[in-house]
Design an enzyme around this catalytic site. Structure first.
Site, PDB file in Angstrom:
ATOM      1  CG  ASN A  10      -4.241 -10.820 -14.036  1.00 51.82           C
ATOM      2  OD1 ASN A  10      -3.802 -10.149 -13.099  1.00 51.82           O
ATOM      3  ND2 ASN A  10      -4.442 -10.325 -15.240  1.00 51.82           N
ATOM      4  NE  ARG A  91      -0.515  -7.986 -14.310  1.00 49.41           N
ATOM      5  CZ  ARG A  91      -1.172  -6.947 -13.836  1.00 49.41           C
ATOM      6  NH1 ARG A  91      -2.354  -7.118 -13.279  1.00 49.41           N
ATOM      7  NH2 ARG A  91      -0.656  -5.756 -13.888  1.00 49.41           N
ATOM      8  CG  HIS A 179      -0.441  -1.233 -17.017  1.00 47.55           C
ATOM      9  ND1 HIS A 179      -0.547   0.109 -16.754  1.00 47.55           N
ATOM     10  CD2 HIS A 179      -1.321  -1.843 -16.186  1.00 47.55           C
ATOM     11  CE1 HIS A 179      -1.461   0.315 -15.822  1.00 47.55           C
ATOM     12  NE2 HIS A 179      -1.941  -0.871 -15.449  1.00 47.55           N
ATOM     13  CG  ASN A 205      -9.500   1.170 -11.067  1.00 45.95           C
ATOM     14  OD1 ASN A 205      -9.791   2.316 -10.734  1.00 45.95           O
ATOM     15  ND2 ASN A 205     -10.291   0.134 -10.877  1.00 45.95           N
ATOM     16  NE  ARG A 235      -2.162   2.188  -8.342  1.00 48.35           N
ATOM     17  CZ  ARG A 235      -2.086   1.326  -9.353  1.00 48.35           C
ATOM     18  NH1 ARG A 235      -1.209   1.497 -10.318  1.00 48.35           N
ATOM     19  NH2 ARG A 235      -2.891   0.281  -9.395  1.00 48.35           N
ATOM     20  CG  ASP A 284     -15.765   3.673 -11.817  1.00 50.93           C
ATOM     21  OD1 ASP A 284     -16.251   4.158 -12.860  1.00 50.93           O
ATOM     22  OD2 ASP A 284     -15.626   2.459 -11.631  1.00 50.93           O
ATOM     23  NE  ARG A 286     -17.886   2.328 -15.044  1.00 53.55           N
ATOM     24  CZ  ARG A 286     -17.688   1.024 -14.984  1.00 53.55           C
ATOM     25  NH1 ARG A 286     -18.362   0.238 -15.773  1.00 53.55           N
ATOM     26  NH2 ARG A 286     -16.830   0.505 -14.132  1.00 53.55           N
ATOM     27  CD  GLU A 335     -10.669  -2.245 -23.592  1.00 57.42           C
ATOM     28  OE1 GLU A 335     -11.673  -2.958 -23.703  1.00 57.42           O
ATOM     29  OE2 GLU A 335      -9.731  -2.500 -22.826  1.00 57.42           O
ATOM     30  CD  GLU A 384      -3.598  -7.236 -19.077  1.00 58.29           C
ATOM     31  OE1 GLU A 384      -4.820  -7.318 -18.869  1.00 58.29           O
ATOM     32  OE2 GLU A 384      -2.852  -6.499 -18.436  1.00 58.29           O
TER      33      GLU A 384
END
Ligand code: ADP
Length: 398
Positions: A10, A91, A179, A205, A235, A284, A286, A335, A384
């Site tokens: 992947n 993938r 996805h 992301n 994006r 990001d 965070r 999550e 996945e």
């Protein structure tokens, strides 16, 4: 099928993740997983850990090119320490308009998928490179492609068709979604009690959201490419096409090369926009939460745009599904970012979505809706690699 080692590959724009499962009829046993990360840098990371989490490889090599990175993975997996894979699953985000089914890879199939690199420009180049290299470095081992677009193949034409002239549609331009392997894995994990009316938000992301009826996708936010839909880390998400035309004209004032202008626009829309573009701080979540705490108004605006857009999509999907039984959050933000979930759901009480603040104060799998919430809200990590293994086992048996 007897139990055989299945390798899952992947790749992202700067990383190659992999895992090996022992898989056979009904058996799915993860043996180890690993990654090379930081392709294009002098200080990459290369690690492999076994199912108990023990590090078998832990290196910080220079990774100037993807060739060096994949060579490291192939060499390690071809060594005696590890079982030689009996099959490899790859993938792939989108294989273009003619490759809609997961299937065995041939050189011709790779060439065909490569023709549509523009449909997933950040993902396809490295994915097709690895498919060719895997055939060379693991001779005789069958390779299979697992498409993100596969899960979205059940969308009705009203969702896939784009409002453009027929000559553009004939070029393969339509909505594919992405996805899909993550969405498929959420439905898989909900079995046997898959709710009839389900919305899954994959917030990483790259971010997208899907409406799923009786386990089948009826609509998704990403379009021809992963640039569409929700605002993502770097994006734009959906944007007035007039904006792109205006910027293209501006770029054209400084270059006469149409290819150069298209490349600049692509970098602007794919790598410099979204949370990064609005905040000027980071892509990001965070970092953005830290910046918000420090009073950064642009970071606040970026995150507000993110959660506001997602809430709007949820509203439109509830209309499309004719109600809602369950909302699932997945992906790194879905999550882990407690505040994003709370902010998205804050105004959705009228749709029956009511979070319990205490239950929501969690990272990882949980039910986070209030006891009396008409809609169940859950956090479920994607699986996945397991889905790819399932497809490989099925296709090997055909
Ligand atoms: P990718 O699309 O690259 O697979 P991920 O699913 O790993 O991305 O998600 C990355 C995003 O998840 C980043 O924005 C990151 O900040 C966010 N994230 C990861 N851990 C946390 C956390 N503990 N709190 C808030 N956000 C987090």
């Amino acid at each position: 099928m007897p139990s055989l080692p299945v390798l899952v590959l992947n790749s992202g724009s700067s990383s190659i993740k992999f895992s090996v499962y022992e898989a056979g009829d009904g058996e799915r046993n993860k043996l180890f997983e690993g990654a090379v990360d930081g392709i294009g840098t002098d200080l990459g990371k290369f690690w492999i850990k076994d199912a108990t989490g023990k590090r078998l490889v832990d290196q910080t090599p220079a990774l100037p090119t993807r060739a060096v990175a994949f060579e490291l993975v192939a060499k390690a997996l071809n060594s005696e320490e590890f079982p030689t894979p009996a099959a490899i699953g790859h993938r792939m985000v989108c294989g273009g308009p003619t490759v809609l089914e997961n299937q065995r890879i041939t050189p011709e199939l790779i060439d065909e998928m490569e023709r549509y690199t523009a449909f997933a420009p950040l993902h396809t180049p490295i994915a097709v490179y690895i498919m060719r290299e895997a055939a060379r470095l693991f001779p005789g081992v069958p390779n299979f492609v697992c498409l993100d677009s596969y899960f979205h193949r059940t969308m009705p034409e009203v969702a896939t068709h784009m409002p453009i002239p027929e000559e553009y549609s004939a070029m393969g331009v339509r909505r594919f979604g992405a996805h899909g392997i993550s969405y498929e894995s959420i439905v898989y994990q909900l079995q046997p009690n898959v709710p009839e009316k389900l919305i899954v938000a994959h917030l990483g992301n790259g971010a997208s959201i899907s409406a799923i009826r009786k386990g089948k996708c009826i609509d998704t936010s990403m379009g021809l490419t992963p640039t569409g839909g929700l605002i993502s880390g770097t994006r734009t998400g959906d944007i007035d096409p007039g904006v792109l035309v205006f910027i293209l004209h501006k770029i054209a004032e400084k270059t006469t090369s149409a290819v150069e202008a298209a490349n600049q626009l692509e970098i602007g829309a794919n790598k410099k926009s979204g949370l990064l573009g609005v905040s000027g701080v980071s892509n990001d979540m965070r970092d953005l939460r830290e910046a918000i705490k420090a009073g950064n108004a642009k970071a606040r605006l970026a995150v507000d745009k993110f959660t506001w857009t997602i809430a709007k999509w949820i509203g439109s999907f509830v209309a499309e599904l004719g109600g809602l039984d369950m909302l699932v959050f997945t992906g790194g933000i879905g999550e882990n970012d407690i505040d994003s979930r709370a902010e998205i759901c804050a105004g959705l009480g009228a749709l029956g979505i009511v979070l319990d603040a205490k239950r929501n104060n969690v990272r990882g799998p949980a039910v986070i809706s209030a006891e009396d919430s008409p809609v169940t809200v859950r956090v479920i990590p994607p699986a996945e690699d397991l889905m790819i293994v399932n497809h490989v086992v099925r296709l090997m048996g055909e």
